[in-house]
Design an enzyme around this catalytic site. Structure first.
Site, PDB file in Angstrom:
ATOM      1  N   MET A 218     -11.952   4.387  -1.765  1.00 21.90           N
ATOM      2  CA  MET A 218     -12.693   4.579  -0.513  1.00 21.90           C
ATOM      3  C   MET A 218     -13.325   5.965  -0.557  1.00 21.90           C
ATOM      4  O   MET A 218     -12.964   6.875   0.178  1.00 21.90           O
ATOM      5  CB  MET A 218     -11.754   4.408   0.678  1.00 21.90           C
ATOM      6  CG  MET A 218     -11.360   2.959   0.896  1.00 21.90           C
ATOM      7  SD  MET A 218     -10.169   2.740   2.218  1.00 21.90           S
ATOM      8  CE  MET A 218      -8.652   2.821   1.246  1.00 21.90           C
TER       9      MET A 218
ATOM     10  N   ASP B  73      -7.129  -6.437   3.076  1.00 23.12           N
ATOM     11  CA  ASP B  73      -6.499  -5.131   3.232  1.00 23.12           C
ATOM     12  C   ASP B  73      -6.670  -4.663   4.668  1.00 23.12           C
ATOM     13  O   ASP B  73      -7.792  -4.596   5.184  1.00 23.12           O
ATOM     14  CB  ASP B  73      -7.155  -4.127   2.275  1.00 23.12           C
ATOM     15  CG  ASP B  73      -6.533  -2.747   2.342  1.00 23.12           C
ATOM     16  OD1 ASP B  73      -5.485  -2.596   2.995  1.00 23.12           O
ATOM     17  OD2 ASP B  73      -7.100  -1.819   1.735  1.00 23.12           O
TER      18      ASP B  73
ATOM     19  N   HIS C  26      -7.894   1.263  -4.933  1.00 29.26           N
ATOM     20  CA  HIS C  26      -8.954   1.037  -3.937  1.00 29.26           C
ATOM     21  C   HIS C  26      -9.659   2.367  -3.673  1.00 29.26           C
ATOM     22  O   HIS C  26      -9.103   3.258  -3.039  1.00 29.26           O
ATOM     23  CB  HIS C  26      -8.294   0.484  -2.670  1.00 29.26           C
ATOM     24  CG  HIS C  26      -9.246   0.122  -1.588  1.00 29.26           C
ATOM     25  ND1 HIS C  26      -8.813  -0.313  -0.349  1.00 29.26           N
ATOM     26  CD2 HIS C  26     -10.602   0.110  -1.522  1.00 29.26           C
ATOM     27  CE1 HIS C  26      -9.856  -0.560   0.418  1.00 29.26           C
ATOM     28  NE2 HIS C  26     -10.947  -0.302  -0.268  1.00 29.26           N
TER      29      HIS C  26
ATOM     30  N   HIS D  35      -0.861  -1.207  -4.486  1.00 27.82           N
ATOM     31  CA  HIS D  35      -2.177  -0.860  -3.949  1.00 27.82           C
ATOM     32  C   HIS D  35      -2.237   0.635  -3.706  1.00 27.82           C
ATOM     33  O   HIS D  35      -1.408   1.199  -2.980  1.00 27.82           O
ATOM     34  CB  HIS D  35      -2.406  -1.611  -2.631  1.00 27.82           C
ATOM     35  CG  HIS D  35      -3.811  -1.537  -2.127  1.00 27.82           C
ATOM     36  ND1 HIS D  35      -4.823  -2.352  -2.612  1.00 27.82           N
ATOM     37  CD2 HIS D  35      -4.370  -0.751  -1.177  1.00 27.82           C
ATOM     38  CE1 HIS D  35      -5.950  -2.070  -1.971  1.00 27.82           C
ATOM     39  NE2 HIS D  35      -5.701  -1.103  -1.103  1.00 27.82           N
TER      40      HIS D  35
ATOM     41  N   ASP E  97      -4.543   3.565  -2.310  1.00 26.29           N
ATOM     42  CA  ASP E  97      -5.705   3.893  -1.488  1.00 26.29           C
ATOM     43  C   ASP E  97      -6.156   5.330  -1.735  1.00 26.29           C
ATOM     44  O   ASP E  97      -5.480   6.278  -1.340  1.00 26.29           O
ATOM     45  CB  ASP E  97      -5.366   3.727  -0.006  1.00 26.29           C
ATOM     46  CG  ASP E  97      -5.222   2.273   0.393  1.00 26.29           C
ATOM     47  OD1 ASP E  97      -6.172   1.499   0.144  1.00 26.29           O
ATOM     48  OD2 ASP E  97      -4.178   1.909   0.964  1.00 26.29           O
TER      49      ASP E  97
ATOM     50  N   SER F 108       0.831  -1.195   0.000  1.00 25.83           N
ATOM     51  CA  SER F 108       0.000   0.000   0.000  1.00 25.83           C
ATOM     52  C   SER F 108       0.869   1.250   0.000  1.00 25.83           C
ATOM     53  O   SER F 108       1.613   1.503   0.956  1.00 25.83           O
ATOM     54  CB  SER F 108      -0.917   0.013   1.217  1.00 25.83           C
ATOM     55  OG  SER F 108      -1.600   1.244   1.302  1.00 25.83           O
TER      56      SER F 108
ATOM     57  N   MET G 251     -11.895  -6.140   4.248  1.00 25.25           N
ATOM     58  CA  MET G 251     -11.132  -5.253   5.109  1.00 25.25           C
ATOM     59  C   MET G 251     -10.837  -5.930   6.442  1.00 25.25           C
ATOM     60  O   MET G 251     -11.731  -6.488   7.077  1.00 25.25           O
ATOM     61  CB  MET G 251     -11.893  -3.950   5.359  1.00 25.25           C
ATOM     62  CG  MET G 251     -12.098  -3.071   4.136  1.00 25.25           C
ATOM     63  SD  MET G 251     -10.546  -2.474   3.403  1.00 25.25           S
ATOM     64  CE  MET G 251      -9.819  -1.568   4.775  1.00 25.25           C
TER      65      MET G 251
ATOM     66  N   MET H 294      -8.779   8.095  -0.797  1.00 25.12           N
ATOM     67  CA  MET H 294      -9.725   8.421   0.275  1.00 25.12           C
ATOM     68  C   MET H 294     -10.194   9.863   0.135  1.00 25.12           C
ATOM     69  O   MET H 294      -9.402  10.750  -0.200  1.00 25.12           O
ATOM     70  CB  MET H 294      -9.062   8.228   1.642  1.00 25.12           C
ATOM     71  CG  MET H 294      -8.500   6.842   1.862  1.00 25.12           C
ATOM     72  SD  MET H 294      -7.814   6.677   3.525  1.00 25.12           S
ATOM     73  CE  MET H 294      -6.981   5.087   3.380  1.00 25.12           C
TER      74      MET H 294
END
Length: 245
Positions: free
Chosen positions: A68, A176, A66, A33, A35, A8, A137, A37
């Site tokens: 989010m 994750d 990913h 990965h 992330d 990540s 998760m 957000m």
């Protein structure tokens, strides 16, 4: 055959992300990965499509993005244009999940479906034909370095059994949050195929050593698995600049 480790980037040095990405590729890592957000769905803000676009110029890693974020449909095309290879969206953020997953495929990308710790995978039954990967998760999303929720082991095993019984042995399971060398073998034994690791991975500045440590720690657990169809499928995924997945 080895598990897939998807480091990540959230736990990397943000002052040298391009160097980190290219160094990971040289170290034998295949996935990255990312992330994303928004400060709304989760209590944190990270980066968006412009950063991913810049990273894409530095590496040929498979970009595991990913999302989010609330209402992800608004930005799917932006992330596709930025160089994402797979977009993973949260069940909890979508009003019309089938439409969102189909839109990801229409953009030529893999579509992953993520579930928070409190979301039951049985809610996804009618979406499974449109899903390429299930993400479970191991922490409540938002920040790296959180304590792993131990009930996740049971959830992974139950999800794997559920998918297999419905004829989706080919769907890989990604975990994750909270994955480390201390629990990687147990995660794989439960049925995880892809491990996302942030702080536990990047605390070792030697990426070759860090990657090999995860592979070594999970080899026996993987050998003892009855089936790894999902992992075998995911291992064939590569970054395709022309979108020909």
């Amino acid at each position: 055959m080895n598990i897939i480790l998807s480091p990540s980037l959230l736990s990397a040095d943000f002052a040298s992300l391009g160097h980190v990405a290219s160094s990971l590729e040289k170290a034998g890592v295949a996935w990255l990965h990312l992330d994303v957000m928004d400060g709304a769905f989760v209590p944190n803000i990270t980066f968006g499509a412009p950063v991913i676009s810049c990273l894409r110029k530095q590496t040929g890693l498979f970009f595991d993005v990913h999302l989010m974020i609330e209402a992800p449909d608004r930005y799917l095309a932006d992330f596709a244009a930025a160089g994402a290879d797979m977009l993973v969206v949260h069940m909890e953020t979508m009003r019309h999940a089938h439409k969102t997953l189909q839109a990801i495929h229409d953009l030529g990308l893999k579509a992953g479906l993520a579930l928070n710790p409190g979301t039951d995978f049985s809610h996804c039954r009618w979406l499974l034909p449109y899903v390429d990967l299930m993400l479970l998760m191991g922490v409540n999303p938002g920040f790296s370095g959180q304590k792993f929720i131990s009930q996740t082991y049971v959830k992974i095993g139950a999800c794997r059994k559920y998918l297999d019984e419905l004829g989706y042995e080919h769907l890989p399971i990604q975990v994750d949050g909270g994955a480390s060398l201390a629990n990687a073998a147990e995660l794989v034994a439960a049925g995880a195929d892809i491990l996302v690791s942030g702080s536990a991975f990047f605390k070792n500045p030697d990426y070759v050593d860090a990657h090999n440590a995860f592979i070594s720690s999970t080899s026996e657990a993987l050998d003892n698995r009855k089936s790894c169809q999902g992992l075998e499928r995911a291992q064939s995924w590569r970054h395709c600049p022309d979108g020909s997945y």
